[in-house]
Design a protein around this motif. Structure first.
Motif, short mmCIF file in Angstrom:
data_model
loop_
_atom_site.label_atom_id
_atom_site.label_comp_id
_atom_site.label_asym_id
_atom_site.label_seq_id
_atom_site.Cartn_x
_atom_site.Cartn_y
_atom_site.Cartn_z
N TYR A 70 0.79 -1.17 0.01
CA TYR A 70 0.06 -0.01 -0.01
C TYR A 70 0.82 1.23 -0.25
CZ TYR A 70 -4.02 -2.72 0.91
OH TYR A 70 -5.30 -3.66 0.59
N GLY A 71 2.16 1.28 -0.02
CA GLY A 71 2.98 2.43 -0.06
C GLY A 71 2.82 3.21 1.13
N VAL A 72 2.78 2.57 2.36
CA VAL A 72 2.81 3.38 3.71
C VAL A 72 4.04 2.95 4.49
CG1 VAL A 72 0.15 3.47 3.53
CG2 VAL A 72 1.23 1.53 4.62
N THR A 73 4.23 3.51 5.60
CA THR A 73 5.29 3.22 6.70
C THR A 73 4.97 2.06 7.24
OG1 THR A 73 5.89 5.83 6.46
CG2 THR A 73 6.61 4.51 8.17
N GLY A 74 5.69 1.16 7.49
CA GLY A 74 5.48 0.10 8.16
C GLY A 74 5.34 0.31 9.71
N GLU A 75 6.05 1.34 10.27
CA GLU A 75 6.00 1.58 11.74
C GLU A 75 4.85 2.14 12.23
OE1 GLU A 75 8.63 2.43 9.56
OE2 GLU A 75 10.00 1.37 10.30
N ASN A 76 4.00 2.77 11.20
CA ASN A 76 2.80 3.40 11.74
C ASN A 76 1.55 2.31 11.71
OD1 ASN A 76 4.18 5.64 11.73
ND2 ASN A 76 3.47 6.66 9.85
N ILE A 77 2.05 1.15 11.33
CA ILE A 77 0.76 0.00 11.00
C ILE A 77 0.67 -0.66 12.48
CG2 ILE A 77 0.13 -1.97 10.01
CD1 ILE A 77 1.80 -1.13 7.52
N LEU A 78 -0.70 -0.84 12.95
CA LEU A 78 -0.64 -1.43 14.22
C LEU A 78 -1.77 -2.77 13.32
CD1 LEU A 78 -1.62 0.78 16.97
CD2 LEU A 78 0.46 -0.52 16.30
N CYS A 79 -1.92 -3.88 14.03
CA CYS A 79 -2.72 -5.10 13.50
C CYS A 79 -3.28 -5.28 14.78
CB CYS A 79 -1.86 -6.09 13.15
SG CYS A 79 -0.85 -5.62 11.52
N GLY A 80 -4.49 -5.85 14.50
CA GLY A 80 -5.60 -6.38 15.50
C GLY A 80 -6.32 -7.69 15.17
N ALA A 81 -7.05 -8.28 16.05
CA ALA A 81 -7.73 -9.44 15.99
C ALA A 81 -9.12 -8.77 15.19
CB ALA A 81 -8.16 -10.06 17.01
N GLY A 82 -9.11 -8.45 13.92
CA GLY A 82 -9.85 -7.79 13.14
C GLY A 82 -10.11 -6.37 13.56
N SER A 83 -10.55 -5.61 12.63
CA SER A 83 -10.49 -4.04 13.10
C SER A 83 -11.45 -3.77 14.35
CB SER A 83 -11.01 -3.09 11.89
OG SER A 83 -12.00 -3.60 11.52
N MET A 84 -12.21 -4.41 14.65
CA MET A 84 -13.03 -4.44 15.72
C MET A 84 -12.06 -4.03 17.07
SD MET A 84 -16.05 -7.06 15.53
CE MET A 84 -17.16 -6.24 16.90
N GLU A 85 -11.09 -5.12 17.14
CA GLU A 85 -10.09 -4.64 18.34
C GLU A 85 -9.43 -3.30 18.21
OE1 GLU A 85 -6.17 -6.79 20.63
OE2 GLU A 85 -6.43 -7.02 18.31
N LEU A 86 -8.89 -2.90 16.99
CA LEU A 86 -8.38 -1.60 16.90
C LEU A 86 -9.52 -0.60 17.18
CD1 LEU A 86 -6.33 -2.28 13.69
CD2 LEU A 86 -5.26 -2.08 15.97
N ILE A 87 -10.70 -0.52 16.72
CA ILE A 87 -11.51 0.48 17.00
C ILE A 87 -11.92 0.52 18.48
CG2 ILE A 87 -13.88 0.91 16.75
CD1 ILE A 87 -13.75 -0.18 13.98
N GLY A 88 -11.98 -0.65 19.26
CA GLY A 88 -12.19 -0.78 20.62
C GLY A 88 -11.13 0.04 21.47
#
Length: 355
Positions: A70-88
């Motif tokens: 996606y042409g973005v900075t890897g250090e700025n990425i967080l991964c979650g157990a689905g986007s629901m975890e990230l939203i919460g």
């Protein structure tokens, strides 16, 4: 017996989908009509040999693959157990009692649940023709507003606003308001809009962009979502993420899937072709179908009674769409796009109901 804390007792449980019985074909969950990339399945099988180990909490290979694709900075990425975890975790980090989280009429319902968990007020801005209205969002902003959530493409509507409208919204919001752009279905719209325009907003420090592997990549069962976060925002959210949150097989499958862009694009194209054919034939029967940029369509019947009749008739044939009463759209059913044979069966039922 011990009681839950007061605000939890007052909460309604998050509404889970009715999946019907074992013989039911579900069109209720917006799952992919097609399998995940063969490379992803193979990677998952190999990763099963590592199950005695905990998963890497930094998701290094997955972050690198997402950044490369996606042409973005890897250090700025967080991964979650689905986007629901990230939203919460995001809402728990930046909202609390007395704060407002602003969504739209038909925004993702989980945001309301996550706001209730922290005793923040969840309010909705009006949508126009089932489409996000930037002017109405801006009008609804108050001094108490901490976070603005916008789904683009929308769920359950499937509608889309141009990237330029998202940019206009960000530019007009107060600097202290965090904008979250939920792009769970964005791969279905990337063919028409440049995703880099939205990712670039993250560099301003007050915008987060969310995506998922559950839809276009066909990995709903793996539970992998990701977000692009400004460093200061991501550092706070990271404190609340469950350590080792994405399993070893899930990380391996998502990594292989995002590197197989040809398979994902083929899935999107085939899904869109079935979707558009179904939507056009459905409109010919009388219901209104909003233009969709996702893997589902929202069908609006003449009235609530007809929608209920259609739901009952579909269930009698082992077909289950998603009722939209919880969104204030009791005259609507949302239909996930499945293979041609299933969609044709649905059309046969709907023809009988609407004739």
């Amino acid at each position: 017996m011990i009681l839950a804390v007061e605000h939890v007792r007052q909460m309604a449980a998050y509404a889970l989908a009715d999946l019907g019985g074992p013989e039911t074909i579900s069109l209720a969950q917006n799952e992919s009509a097609f399998p995940a990339s063969p490379a992803a399945i193979a990677a998952g099988r190999v990763a099963l040999e590592q199950m005695p180990l905990y998963p890497d909490p930094d998701w290094p290979e997955l972050r690198e693959a997402i950044a490369e694709t996606y042409g973005v900075t890897g250090e700025n990425i967080l991964c979650g157990a689905g986007s629901m975890e990230l939203i919460g975790c995001l809402i728990r980090s930046f909202a609390g009692p007395g704060d407002r989280v602003l969504g739209t009429d038909y925004g993702y319902a989980y945001v309301a649940s996550a706001s209730a968990q922290v005793q923040a007020d969840y309010v909705k801005a009006r949508e126009v023709d089932m489409t996000v209205s930037v002017d109405d969002v801006l009008t609804a902003v108050t001094p108490e507003t901490r976070i603005v959530f916008v789904c683009n493409p929308g769920n359950p509507t499937g509608t889309l606003i141009p990237n330029s409208e998202i940019v206009r919204l960000r530019n007009a919001l107060p600097g202290g308001v965090l904008l979250v752009v939920d792009q769970a279905y964005a791969e279905f719209a990337d063919v028409d809009q440049n995703p880099a325009e939205i990712f670039a907003l993250v560099d301003h420090g007050n915008t987060v962009v969310m995506r998922t592997f559950s839809k276009a990549y066909g990995l709903a069962g793996a539970r992998v979502g990701w977000g692009l976060f400004p460093p200061a925002i991501g550092a706070e959210v990271r404190k609340l993420l469950n350590p080792n949150n994405v399993s070893i097989p899930s990380q391996a499958m998502a990594t292989a899937a995002v590197l197989d862009q040809a398979h994902m694009r083929d899935t999107v194209a085939k899904t869109a072709a079935i979707r558009d054919r179904f939507a056009n034939r459905c409109r010919a029967l009388g219901p209104t179908v909003a233009p969709s940029h996702t893997n589902f369509v929202l069908i609006r019947f003449a009235d609530v009674e007809t929608a209920h009749k259609a739901d009952k008739a579909l269930r009698a044939q082992g077909l289950l769409m998603r009722g939209m009463g919880g969104y204030g759209l009791a005259d609507c059913l949302r239909a996930t796009i499945c293979d041609e044979e299933v969609m044709d069966r649905c059309l046969t039922v709907l023809k009988e109901v609407t004739s």
